[in-house]
Design a protein around this motif. Structure first.
Motif, PDB file in Angstrom:
ATOM      1  N   ASP B  12      -6.738   0.736 -33.049  1.00  0.00           N
ATOM      2  CA  ASP B  12      -7.253   0.078 -34.259  1.00  0.00           C
ATOM      3  C   ASP B  12      -7.725   1.126 -35.273  1.00  0.00           C
ATOM      4  N   ARG B  13      -8.423   2.143 -34.782  1.00  0.00           N
ATOM      5  CA  ARG B  13      -8.929   3.165 -35.707  1.00  0.00           C
ATOM      6  C   ARG B  13      -7.792   4.017 -36.289  1.00  0.00           C
ATOM      7  N   LEU B  14      -6.717   4.175 -35.531  1.00  0.00           N
ATOM      8  CA  LEU B  14      -5.591   5.000 -35.995  1.00  0.00           C
ATOM      9  C   LEU B  14      -4.631   4.220 -36.901  1.00  0.00           C
ATOM     10  N   ASN B  15      -4.776   2.896 -36.891  1.00  0.00           N
ATOM     11  CA  ASN B  15      -3.869   2.038 -37.667  1.00  0.00           C
ATOM     12  C   ASN B  15      -3.892   2.420 -39.147  1.00  0.00           C
ATOM     13  N   GLY B  16      -2.716   2.704 -39.688  1.00  0.00           N
ATOM     14  CA  GLY B  16      -2.622   3.123 -41.085  1.00  0.00           C
ATOM     15  C   GLY B  16      -2.813   4.623 -41.255  1.00  0.00           C
ATOM     16  N   HIS B  17      -3.110   5.332 -40.176  1.00  0.00           N
ATOM     17  CA  HIS B  17      -3.303   6.780 -40.245  1.00  0.00           C
ATOM     18  C   HIS B  17      -2.260   7.508 -39.390  1.00  0.00           C
ATOM     19  N   ALA B  18      -2.289   7.266 -38.086  1.00  0.00           N
ATOM     20  CA  ALA B  18      -1.245   7.867 -37.245  1.00  0.00           C
ATOM     21  C   ALA B  18       0.065   7.163 -37.562  1.00  0.00           C
ATOM     22  N   ARG B  19       1.130   7.907 -37.438  1.00  0.00           N
ATOM     23  CA  ARG B  19       2.451   7.352 -37.699  1.00  0.00           C
ATOM     24  C   ARG B  19       2.934   6.639 -36.443  1.00  0.00           C
ATOM     25  N   ARG B  20       3.492   5.470 -36.605  1.00  0.00           N
ATOM     26  CA  ARG B  20       4.153   4.805 -35.472  1.00  0.00           C
ATOM     27  C   ARG B  20       5.545   5.420 -35.383  1.00  0.00           C
ATOM     28  N   THR B  21       5.741   6.347 -34.463  1.00  0.00           N
ATOM     29  CA  THR B  21       7.046   7.016 -34.358  1.00  0.00           C
ATOM     30  C   THR B  21       8.072   6.049 -33.772  1.00  0.00           C
ATOM     31  N   PRO B  22       9.328   6.177 -34.197  1.00  0.00           N
ATOM     32  CA  PRO B  22      10.348   5.243 -33.699  1.00  0.00           C
ATOM     33  C   PRO B  22      10.773   5.611 -32.276  1.00  0.00           C
ATOM     34  N   LEU B  23      11.641   4.813 -31.700  1.00  0.00           N
ATOM     35  CA  LEU B  23      12.262   5.141 -30.414  1.00  0.00           C
ATOM     36  C   LEU B  23      13.713   5.486 -30.731  1.00  0.00           C
ATOM     37  N   LEU B  24      14.126   6.698 -30.406  1.00  0.00           N
ATOM     38  CA  LEU B  24      15.467   7.167 -30.769  1.00  0.00           C
ATOM     39  C   LEU B  24      16.368   7.243 -29.537  1.00  0.00           C
ATOM     40  N   SER B  25      17.652   7.379 -29.798  1.00  0.00           N
ATOM     41  CA  SER B  25      18.614   7.470 -28.696  1.00  0.00           C
ATOM     42  C   SER B  25      19.932   7.997 -29.226  1.00  0.00           C
ATOM     43  N   SER B  26      20.788   8.404 -28.320  1.00  0.00           N
ATOM     44  CA  SER B  26      22.126   8.841 -28.693  1.00  0.00           C
ATOM     45  C   SER B  26      23.062   8.566 -27.530  1.00  0.00           C
ATOM     46  N   PRO B  27      24.213   7.967 -27.805  1.00  0.00           N
ATOM     47  CA  PRO B  27      25.160   7.723 -26.698  1.00  0.00           C
ATOM     48  C   PRO B  27      25.590   9.027 -26.025  1.00  0.00           C
ATOM     49  N   PHE B  28      25.560  10.128 -26.780  1.00  0.00           N
ATOM     50  CA  PHE B  28      25.969  11.413 -26.203  1.00  0.00           C
ATOM     51  C   PHE B  28      24.941  11.900 -25.175  1.00  0.00           C
ATOM     52  N   LEU B  29      23.675  11.654 -25.458  1.00  0.00           N
ATOM     53  CA  LEU B  29      22.634  12.035 -24.490  1.00  0.00           C
ATOM     54  C   LEU B  29      22.657  11.101 -23.280  1.00  0.00           C
ATOM     55  N   ASP B  30      22.906   9.819 -23.517  1.00  0.00           N
ATOM     56  CA  ASP B  30      23.026   8.869 -22.402  1.00  0.00           C
ATOM     57  C   ASP B  30      24.094   9.346 -21.423  1.00  0.00           C
ATOM     58  N   GLU B  31      25.181   9.854 -21.982  1.00  0.00           N
ATOM     59  CA  GLU B  31      26.283  10.276 -21.124  1.00  0.00           C
ATOM     60  C   GLU B  31      25.873  11.467 -20.255  1.00  0.00           C
ATOM     61  N   ILE B  32      25.171  12.433 -20.854  1.00  0.00           N
ATOM     62  CA  ILE B  32      24.715  13.590 -20.081  1.00  0.00           C
ATOM     63  C   ILE B  32      23.748  13.156 -18.986  1.00  0.00           C
ATOM     64  N   ALA B  33      22.849  12.243 -19.356  1.00  0.00           N
ATOM     65  CA  ALA B  33      21.793  11.831 -18.422  1.00  0.00           C
ATOM     66  C   ALA B  33      22.287  10.852 -17.365  1.00  0.00           C
ATOM     67  N   GLY B  34      23.427  10.230 -17.612  1.00  0.00           N
ATOM     68  CA  GLY B  34      23.947   9.246 -16.661  1.00  0.00           C
ATOM     69  C   GLY B  34      23.183   7.939 -16.690  1.00  0.00           C
ATOM     70  N   ARG B  35      22.389   7.749 -17.690  1.00  0.00           N
ATOM     71  CA  ARG B  35      21.643   6.493 -17.876  1.00  0.00           C
ATOM     72  C   ARG B  35      21.171   6.455 -19.329  1.00  0.00           C
ATOM     73  N   ARG B  36      20.618   5.314 -19.717  1.00  0.00           N
ATOM     74  CA  ARG B  36      20.098   5.164 -21.063  1.00  0.00           C
ATOM     75  C   ARG B  36      18.844   6.024 -21.240  1.00  0.00           C
ATOM     76  N   VAL B  37      18.788   6.789 -22.316  1.00  0.00           N
ATOM     77  CA  VAL B  37      17.628   7.646 -22.582  1.00  0.00           C
ATOM     78  C   VAL B  37      16.985   7.200 -23.895  1.00  0.00           C
ATOM     79  N   LEU B  38      15.719   6.815 -23.832  1.00  0.00           N
ATOM     80  CA  LEU B  38      14.986   6.392 -25.032  1.00  0.00           C
ATOM     81  C   LEU B  38      13.896   7.414 -25.311  1.00  0.00           C
ATOM     82  N   ILE B  39      13.873   7.900 -26.545  1.00  0.00           N
ATOM     83  CA  ILE B  39      13.082   9.084 -26.877  1.00  0.00           C
ATOM     84  C   ILE B  39      11.994   8.765 -27.894  1.00  0.00           C
ATOM     85  N   LYS B  40      10.773   9.128 -27.591  1.00  0.00           N
ATOM     86  CA  LYS B  40       9.619   8.910 -28.475  1.00  0.00           C
ATOM     87  C   LYS B  40       9.285  10.247 -29.140  1.00  0.00           C
TER      88      LYS B  40
END
Lengths: 326, 326
Positions: B12-40
């Protein structure tokens, strides 16, 4: 002709697929620019550029029977990857016609995203169109144009809906929105979205010097063309002249264009590395470069700018860091 | 001791101050990892690392009178910048005690964010603590510890609240969450948030080889220390042993640690450049490196991982690109 209803409908179709990119900033960039700079980093979009939005919008707008036959696009770069990914997500074939001298990595990436890549000889100007038409007729493929296509503009315009919302959340209601401009799909789409959702925000195209066809066209009130077809490090956003569909929208809604040098783009890439932790391509840097280095041509306490893409090779990125990194 | 209510209050105190970072991904990284990779990607957080969350949380939790006197922190890097920015936002003084051989750029950045930088001689182990205590007493400054501080852990744990929500939106409810681990503030904060909000997600600390104190401590069930105090390219996340407050939380909630090599971190930096368009520092790469190169130690169809920061200098980044860029 694209309108706000089409952009809103595209946003619904893109929901859960296109990434809602954040709005970034840095006090160090604010200081250089002499005002608050808010940055919309579409390099973080799927496939590394805003092109995915337009591609997914266009593919998703097709009726099922037409879509099932597949799609085709001409592109040596970002549009190719956007169309390939959108097609793969629908499980339909995609054919991308690329020049045979395109960078191997881009050809490989496009193939890795599931597209069939058909190469043509760039020196033979006729072959590309003929090849494309033949494939469309033979296989019933639908052509997805990179910008002069209402549903592509609508998809790209969803960037503008997000900018309108995000700017409001930041308390910015009156500002220029600087947009990296090639054929004008992103610029005109954003302009339409802002007209409806944030009338105090005004889109302005940004271009590299010597390839400032949109800026000169807007100043003249009619189409102007670049002297050279290619030869800029900002290749991803170089087109001969604004689109037939995009230019009337830009003419009605956009502010004057802004032009930056290639060196300013490289310097901006180094600053984005250091201050934003983003990898951006030269063409993707023009709008932020304008925010930083054309401050006298901008009014207001804040400015927004898009970063259109981040598909840059290692050599070019190192060139920017070596010249302008600290 | 930090608990979920404190993390929610910090959010609550960080709301509007800290950035809500997205969740990123890439099919190329999924392939290397052998599973879905979600990155914060917390490299996109203000000041380029997750440290801002903890700093802002701690500064905002102080009562007005205490806060007005100012804050002090010991740090040569990311925590310094987080505390400096949080203090500046409140208009209060901040003193950062840094080793005199810290990189000039980091000293300059910390000063540019408004902090008073006090340098000490790293060779003289006593001087730092004595200097800090003297400043605290003389000026009434409040010490903001980098991880062994409940409100710092609470702020860093807000990353976990976002991960819980974002993973759910992606349809991932059962997975490992790999966290770049130094003193354990981010790891324990995320673990607490996941316990409450996403019990199917489990935090696991990730570290560079030879600096795997958390991994060995978890395996032993009691504190273990690194043989060397420093000497890793992953310097931003190197601490001698897990924190006194963080370790009991990690012991109760975390899965086994994962250890990667420095070369794997550099390779991951090059992949993040190419596939995610992100600039990440070596220490910020350990969790993604584990996702990509320790796949046999991970279970499930998807894995989440944090990128803790992106404050890397040009030379180190070019080293990664030159060795592993394509």
């Amino acid at each position: 002709m694209t309108n706000i209803s089409m952009i809103r409908a595209a946003a619904d179709r893109l929901n859960g697929h296109a990434r809602r990119t954040p709005l970034l900033s840095s006090p160090f960039l604010d200081e250089i620019a002499g005002r608050r700079v808010l940055i919309k980093p579409e390099c973080l979009q799927h496939t590394g550029s805003f092109k995915y939005r337009g591609a997914r919008s266009a593919v998703s707008a097709l009726d099922d029977t037409t879509r099932a036959k597949g799609v085709i696009a001409f592109s040596s770069g970002n549009h190719a990857q956007g169309v390939a990914l959108a097609a793969r997500q629908y499980g339909i074939p995609s054919v991308i016609v690329m020049p045979e001298d395109a960078p191997k990595l881009k050809i490989d990436n496009t193939r890795a995203l599931g597209a069939e890549v058909v190469l043509y000889n760039r020196a033979d100007g006729e072959s590309r169109e003929a090849l494309g038409e033949q494939l469309q007729v033979e296989r019933g493929l639908t052509l997805i144009r990179p910008y002069d296509e209402p549903q592509v503009i609508a998809g790209q315009g969803t960037t503008g809906l997000e900018i309108a919302e995000q700017a409001k959340a930041e308390g910015v209601e009156q500002a220029d929105v600087l947009v990296c401009c090639g054929g004008g799909g992103l610029t005109s789409g954003i302009a339409l979205a802002l007209e409806a959702e944030a009338p105090g925000l005004r889109a302005r195209p940004c271009e590299p010097e010597d390839f400032d066809d949109a800026t000169r066209s807007l100043a003249a009130g009619e189409h102007r063309s670049n002297a050279q077809p290619s030869g800029s490090i900002c290749d991803a956003i170089v087109t001969p002249t604004p689109g037939e569909i995009t230019f009337p929208i830009m003419k009605r809604l956009c502010g004057a264009g802004l032009v930056v040098t290639e060196d300013e783009c490289l310097r901006t890439m180094a600053l984005a590395f250091q201050r934003l932790k983003l990898v951006i391509e030269p063409g993707g840097a023009v709008a932020l470069a304008a925010a930083l280095f054309r401050k006298d041509q901008i009014e207001g306490e804040a400015v927004l700018c898009t970063i259109s893409g981040g598909n840059v090779d290692t050599n070019m990125f190192e060139r920017a860091l070596n010249q302008y990194g600290t």
